[in-house]
Motif scaffolding. Structure first.
Motif, PDB file in Angstrom:
ATOM      1  N   ILE A  87       1.234   1.860   8.335  1.00  0.00           N
ATOM      2  CA  ILE A  87       1.054   2.175   6.915  1.00  0.00           C
ATOM      3  C   ILE A  87      -0.399   1.964   6.516  1.00  0.00           C
ATOM      4  CG2 ILE A  87       1.617   1.413   4.560  1.00  0.00           C
ATOM      5  CD1 ILE A  87       4.443   0.687   5.717  1.00  0.00           C
ATOM      6  N   LEU A  88      -0.975   0.827   6.919  1.00  0.00           N
ATOM      7  CA  LEU A  88      -2.355   0.518   6.569  1.00  0.00           C
ATOM      8  C   LEU A  88      -3.321   1.561   7.125  1.00  0.00           C
ATOM      9  CD1 LEU A  88      -4.577  -1.340   5.427  1.00  0.00           C
ATOM     10  CD2 LEU A  88      -4.551  -2.510   7.646  1.00  0.00           C
ATOM     11  N   HIS A  89      -3.229   1.847   8.399  1.00  0.00           N
ATOM     12  CA  HIS A  89      -4.191   2.759   9.023  1.00  0.00           C
ATOM     13  C   HIS A  89      -4.012   4.207   8.580  1.00  0.00           C
ATOM     14  CE1 HIS A  89      -6.380  -0.078  11.521  1.00  0.00           C
ATOM     15  NE2 HIS A  89      -5.252  -0.767  11.478  1.00  0.00           N
ATOM     16  N   LEU A 118       4.971  -0.946   1.722  1.00  0.00           N
ATOM     17  CA  LEU A 118       4.733  -2.355   2.049  1.00  0.00           C
ATOM     18  C   LEU A 118       5.717  -3.256   1.314  1.00  0.00           C
ATOM     19  CD1 LEU A 118       0.823  -2.432   2.066  1.00  0.00           C
ATOM     20  CD2 LEU A 118       2.355  -2.563   4.057  1.00  0.00           C
ATOM     21  N   GLN A 119       6.025  -2.907   0.091  1.00  0.00           N
ATOM     22  CA  GLN A 119       6.996  -3.689  -0.672  1.00  0.00           C
ATOM     23  C   GLN A 119       8.382  -3.585  -0.035  1.00  0.00           C
ATOM     24  OE1 GLN A 119       7.855  -2.444  -4.740  1.00  0.00           O
ATOM     25  NE2 GLN A 119       7.593  -4.572  -5.387  1.00  0.00           N
ATOM     26  N   ILE A 128      -2.877  -7.259   6.614  1.00  0.00           N
ATOM     27  CA  ILE A 128      -2.660  -5.954   5.975  1.00  0.00           C
ATOM     28  C   ILE A 128      -3.273  -5.932   4.577  1.00  0.00           C
ATOM     29  CG2 ILE A 128      -0.896  -4.345   5.105  1.00  0.00           C
ATOM     30  CD1 ILE A 128      -1.014  -4.538   8.183  1.00  0.00           C
ATOM     31  N   LEU A 129      -3.030  -6.982   3.806  1.00  0.00           N
ATOM     32  CA  LEU A 129      -3.434  -6.987   2.399  1.00  0.00           C
ATOM     33  C   LEU A 129      -4.949  -7.061   2.205  1.00  0.00           C
ATOM     34  CD1 LEU A 129      -0.605  -9.228   0.909  1.00  0.00           C
ATOM     35  CD2 LEU A 129      -0.758  -6.731   0.969  1.00  0.00           C
ATOM     36  N   THR A 130      -5.661  -7.739   3.094  1.00  0.00           N
ATOM     37  CA  THR A 130      -7.119  -7.848   2.948  1.00  0.00           C
ATOM     38  C   THR A 130      -7.801  -6.483   3.040  1.00  0.00           C
ATOM     39  OG1 THR A 130      -7.128 -10.143   3.701  1.00  0.00           O
ATOM     40  CG2 THR A 130      -9.201  -8.933   3.873  1.00  0.00           C
ATOM     41  N   PRO A 131      -7.585  -5.710   4.118  1.00  0.00           N
ATOM     42  CA  PRO A 131      -8.227  -4.385   4.148  1.00  0.00           C
ATOM     43  C   PRO A 131      -7.697  -3.441   3.063  1.00  0.00           C
ATOM     44  CG  PRO A 131      -6.914  -4.742   6.142  1.00  0.00           C
ATOM     45  CD  PRO A 131      -6.900  -6.005   5.374  1.00  0.00           C
ATOM     46  N   PHE A 132      -6.429  -3.610   2.693  1.00  0.00           N
ATOM     47  CA  PHE A 132      -5.882  -2.760   1.630  1.00  0.00           C
ATOM     48  C   PHE A 132      -6.624  -3.015   0.313  1.00  0.00           C
ATOM     49  CE2 PHE A 132      -2.951  -1.396  -1.655  1.00  0.00           C
ATOM     50  CZ  PHE A 132      -2.625  -0.128  -1.207  1.00  0.00           C
TER      51      PHE A 132
END
Length: 181
Positions: A87-89, A118-119, A128-132
């Protein structure tokens, strides 16, 4: 003939909305993202304050990835699962391409989709949350700066390097099927 006609804001038409009122009700980030979400930058867009509610809900969902109902930070240092990394990438790649083509409306849509996914996975992982947050910071600078500080960063998010997507995480699962002749 019945129909609706959406007009541009105009003092003459007495349909002007004061941005200060919108910011006071929904916040600067929601207003900013809603402006981008309306459509392509180069096109004239009709204004409708009903749509800003969706952007405001998105920002509340983002907040809930970081905090529980009691206001306690719930970000963990667990390793991210393959689905979360995908999801992130996928989002990093989409945002990078859309920013280059000035398609900010589809960027906002991609952020909304990613937060929903993500939720659904109940993802609260720092990996995940830092780069997002870094991805989102140009679109919603106030909330991302606050969440960035909550993660323990003492320097502004504006100095964080833009994340790069890794093609490895975007590969679809493949299966080999035998064919009998």
């Amino acid at each position: 003939i019945c129909g609706t006609q959406v007009e541009k804001m105009s003092k003459r038409l007495n349909n002007v909305v004061n941005p200060d009122d919108i910011v006071a009700q929904y916040g600067a980030d929601a207003f900013r993202m809603y402006e981008m979400f309306l459509g392509p930058v180069e096109l004239s867009k009709p204004w409708d304050t009903k749509g800003i509610e969706g952007v405001s809900r998105f920002l509340r969902k983002l907040w809930r990835l970081f905090y529980d109902d009691r206001g306690v930070l719930i970000v963990s240092n667990e390793r991210a699962a393959q689905a979360e990394l995908k999801i992130l990438h996928k989002t990093i790649k989409k945002i990078e391409n859309d920013i280059e083509s000035l398609a900010y409306n589809t960027c906002v849509s991609s952020f909304m989709i990613a937060v929903n996914e993500l939720q659904e996975l109940k993802c609260n992982k720092r990996e995940i949350l830092t780069p997002f947050l870094i991805l989102l910071s140009s679109f919603a600078p106030h909330i991302t700066e606050e969440l960035w500080a909550a993660l323990g960063n003492d320097q502004t998010i504006a100095f964080a390097p833009f994340p790069e997507y890794n093609e490895h995480y975007l590969a679809e699962d493949s299966f080999t099927y035998g064919i009998s002749v």
